[in-house]
Write a protein that holds these residues in place. Structure first.
Motif, mmCIF file in Angstrom:
data_model
loop_
_atom_site.group_PDB
_atom_site.id
_atom_site.type_symbol
_atom_site.label_atom_id
_atom_site.label_comp_id
_atom_site.label_asym_id
_atom_site.label_seq_id
_atom_site.Cartn_x
_atom_site.Cartn_y
_atom_site.Cartn_z
ATOM 1 N N ALA A 9 0.836 -1.206 0.000
ATOM 2 C CA ALA A 9 0.000 0.000 0.000
ATOM 3 C C ALA A 9 0.870 1.254 0.000
ATOM 4 O O ALA A 9 0.581 2.233 -0.705
ATOM 5 N N PHE A 10 1.948 1.222 0.794
ATOM 6 C CA PHE A 10 2.855 2.372 0.838
ATOM 7 C C PHE A 10 3.473 2.626 -0.535
ATOM 8 O O PHE A 10 3.544 3.777 -0.991
ATOM 9 N N LEU A 11 3.928 1.564 -1.202
ATOM 10 C CA LEU A 11 4.544 1.728 -2.520
ATOM 11 C C LEU A 11 3.541 2.276 -3.530
ATOM 12 O O LEU A 11 3.892 3.103 -4.383
ATOM 13 N N GLU A 12 2.294 1.837 -3.428
ATOM 14 C CA GLU A 12 1.261 2.344 -4.330
ATOM 15 C C GLU A 12 0.999 3.835 -4.079
ATOM 16 O O GLU A 12 0.929 4.634 -5.012
ATOM 17 N N ILE A 13 0.892 4.196 -2.803
ATOM 18 C CA ILE A 13 0.663 5.601 -2.446
ATOM 19 C C ILE A 13 1.848 6.461 -2.873
ATOM 20 O O ILE A 13 1.681 7.568 -3.387
ATOM 21 N N GLN A 14 3.042 5.930 -2.686
ATOM 22 C CA GLN A 14 4.248 6.664 -3.086
ATOM 23 C C GLN A 14 4.250 6.907 -4.598
ATOM 24 O O GLN A 14 4.573 8.000 -5.053
ATOM 25 N N GLY A 15 3.865 5.884 -5.363
ATOM 26 C CA GLY A 15 3.797 6.034 -6.820
ATOM 27 C C GLY A 15 2.775 7.079 -7.235
ATOM 28 O O GLY A 15 3.033 7.885 -8.141
ATOM 29 N N ARG A 16 1.616 7.081 -6.582
ATOM 30 C CA ARG A 16 0.596 8.089 -6.894
ATOM 31 C C ARG A 16 1.076 9.488 -6.542
ATOM 32 O O ARG A 16 0.795 10.447 -7.262
ATOM 33 N N MET A 17 1.817 9.607 -5.445
ATOM 34 C CA MET A 17 2.339 10.912 -5.034
ATOM 35 C C MET A 17 3.355 11.428 -6.049
ATOM 36 O O MET A 17 3.317 12.605 -6.436
ATOM 37 N N ILE A 18 4.235 10.568 -6.493
ATOM 38 C CA ILE A 18 5.248 10.961 -7.483
ATOM 39 C C ILE A 18 4.570 11.378 -8.785
ATOM 40 O O ILE A 18 4.929 12.401 -9.392
ATOM 41 N N GLU A 19 3.577 10.613 -9.200
ATOM 42 C CA GLU A 19 2.855 10.926 -10.441
ATOM 43 C C GLU A 19 2.120 12.264 -10.320
ATOM 44 O O GLU A 19 2.187 13.102 -11.219
ATOM 45 N N SER A 20 1.447 12.476 -9.202
ATOM 46 C CA SER A 20 0.675 13.713 -9.006
ATOM 47 C C SER A 20 1.576 14.939 -8.935
ATOM 48 O O SER A 20 1.264 15.976 -9.522
ATOM 49 N N THR A 21 2.691 14.833 -8.229
ATOM 50 C CA THR A 21 3.593 15.984 -8.141
ATOM 51 C C THR A 21 4.247 16.276 -9.489
ATOM 52 O O THR A 21 4.471 17.439 -9.827
ATOM 53 N N GLY A 22 4.528 15.243 -10.263
ATOM 54 C CA GLY A 22 5.072 15.449 -11.610
ATOM 55 C C GLY A 22 4.084 16.188 -12.495
ATOM 56 O O GLY A 22 4.447 17.118 -13.229
ATOM 57 N N LYS A 23 2.820 15.774 -12.427
ATOM 58 C CA LYS A 23 1.785 16.455 -13.210
ATOM 59 C C LYS A 23 1.619 17.897 -12.749
ATOM 60 O O LYS A 23 1.406 18.802 -13.568
ATOM 61 N N MET A 24 1.717 18.113 -11.435
ATOM 62 C CA MET A 24 1.580 19.466 -10.891
ATOM 63 C C MET A 24 2.691 20.376 -11.422
ATOM 64 O O MET A 24 2.432 21.506 -11.825
ATOM 65 N N LYS A 25 3.922 19.879 -11.443
ATOM 66 C CA LYS A 25 5.034 20.675 -11.972
ATOM 67 C C LYS A 25 4.822 20.994 -13.444
ATOM 68 O O LYS A 25 5.101 22.111 -13.896
ATOM 69 N N GLN A 26 4.311 20.020 -14.188
ATOM 70 C CA GLN A 26 4.056 20.225 -15.610
ATOM 71 C C GLN A 26 2.994 21.315 -15.808
ATOM 72 O O GLN A 26 3.160 22.203 -16.658
ATOM 73 N N VAL A 27 1.925 21.266 -15.033
ATOM 74 C CA VAL A 27 0.860 22.269 -15.141
ATOM 75 C C VAL A 27 1.391 23.647 -14.759
ATOM 76 O O VAL A 27 1.088 24.646 -15.427
#
Length: 128
Positions: A9-27
């Protein structure tokens, strides 16, 4: 068994966090770009308004300059300005959505770490 489930669960949450922050930087980068484009169009319009209507104006296309009417160039700059504003509004709503996603992921992570203090200790002891 529960320890492995929490780790997954931690690894899944970590992956979602990395993906979301990457998208945020792009926006955020896209918003900065559109803000600059909007400002450039506004400043060009302000300079064009000061010129007499019969003035020759040139449009830059790469390294070439093309003669155009003042009205056509002003119309083009107004369209760029409006398009930039519309894009910024759209990107702002995307940014707000991503901020909500990031907050949700942070809450999920906080809950997981509160449920399993052993996992929190393992994460803190990892070499970064």
């Amino acid at each position: 068994m529960a320890d492995e489930a929490n780790r997954t669960a931690f690894l899944e949450i970590q992956g979602r966090m990395i993906e979301s922050t990457g998208k945020m930087k792009q926006v955020q980068n896209q918003m900065r770009s559109k803000e600059a484009e909007k400002k450039r169009a506004y400043l060009t319009l302000e300079e064009l308004k000061q010129l007499p209507d019969d003035t020759n104006v040139y449009k830059s296309i790469g390294r070439t300059f093309v003669l155009e009417s003042k009205a056509a160039l002003m119309n083009e700059q107004e369209n760029k300005f409006k398009d930039s504003e519309a894009s910024i509004i759209s990107l702002q709503s995307s940014k707000e959505y991503l901020e909500k996603q990031i907050a949700e992921v942070e809450n999920n992570l906080r809950e997981l770490l509160q449920q399993d203090p052993g996992l929190a200790r393992q994460i803190m002891s990892m070499n970064v």
